[in-house]
Design a protein around this motif. Structure first.
Motif, PDB file in Angstrom:
ATOM      1  N   UNK A  33      46.332  48.014  41.018  1.00  0.00           N
ATOM      2  CA  UNK A  33      46.475  46.566  41.198  1.00  0.00           C
ATOM      3  C   UNK A  33      45.167  45.908  41.625  1.00  0.00           C
ATOM      4  N   UNK A  34      44.366  46.595  42.393  1.00  0.00           N
ATOM      5  CA  UNK A  34      43.079  46.017  42.806  1.00  0.00           C
ATOM      6  C   UNK A  34      42.157  45.839  41.594  1.00  0.00           C
ATOM      7  N   UNK A  35      42.169  46.804  40.702  1.00  0.00           N
ATOM      8  CA  UNK A  35      41.360  46.704  39.486  1.00  0.00           C
ATOM      9  C   UNK A  35      41.904  45.620  38.567  1.00  0.00           C
ATOM     10  N   UNK A  36      43.208  45.476  38.509  1.00  0.00           N
ATOM     11  CA  UNK A  36      43.808  44.397  37.725  1.00  0.00           C
ATOM     12  C   UNK A  36      43.330  43.057  38.268  1.00  0.00           C
ATOM     13  N   UNK A  37      43.293  42.934  39.591  1.00  0.00           N
ATOM     14  CA  UNK A  37      42.772  41.715  40.222  1.00  0.00           C
ATOM     15  C   UNK A  37      41.316  41.474  39.872  1.00  0.00           C
ATOM     16  N   UNK A  38      40.524  42.521  39.798  1.00  0.00           N
ATOM     17  CA  UNK A  38      39.120  42.394  39.417  1.00  0.00           C
ATOM     18  C   UNK A  38      39.001  41.860  37.991  1.00  0.00           C
ATOM     19  N   UNK A  39      39.839  42.356  37.089  1.00  0.00           N
ATOM     20  CA  UNK A  39      39.819  41.868  35.709  1.00  0.00           C
ATOM     21  C   UNK A  39      40.227  40.398  35.630  1.00  0.00           C
TER      22      UNK A  39
END
Length: 127
Positions: free
Chosen positions: A66-72
């Protein structure tokens, strides 16, 4: 008893190249809390080098949290705020499935191939 010396973790690699006036970024491996800092640095450098017109290839991603999704999402918003465009390359399976589960796929343009994303990218001449 297992040998703890044979433990391995997924390696994450980042690559960037240009296709005309668009940056094509490829992420292989894992995008999660352990890779958040280098991923953020990679995307910052990509914006500095290519500007806000980017294609991000996630086809070789093994894991996306989810943190990487937020980064995207932040990269997509940054591209739009800077007058550009960002497209993701992913399929609705494997690691990138989270893009559909979270509903992100209904907002950010997602394509099955890099060629499809590049064909859909708006012309920078319209700036």
């Amino acid at each position: 008893m297992s040998d703890v010396h044979n433990i391995s973790t997924a390696e994450t690699t980042f690559a960037a190249e240009s296709s005309g006036s668009i940056g094509v970024l490829t992420v292989r491996g894992t995008l999660d809390f352990t890779t958040h800092e280098p991923a953020t640095e990679f995307f910052d450098k990509a914006f500095a080098q290519f500007g806000p017109y980017l294609v991000v290839n996630l086809l070789e991603l093994d894991f996306l949290d989810s943190r990487a999704t937020g980064l995207l999402v932040n990269c997509w918003k940054r591209a739009l705020d800077d007058g550009g465009w960002l497209g993701l390359v992913a399929v609705e399976q494997g690691a990138a499935r989270a893009l559909w589960i979270t509903g992100l796929a209904s907002h950010v343009p997602i394509f099955p191939t890099v060629a499809d994303a590049l064909a859909a990218a708006p012309s920078r001449d319209a700036e």
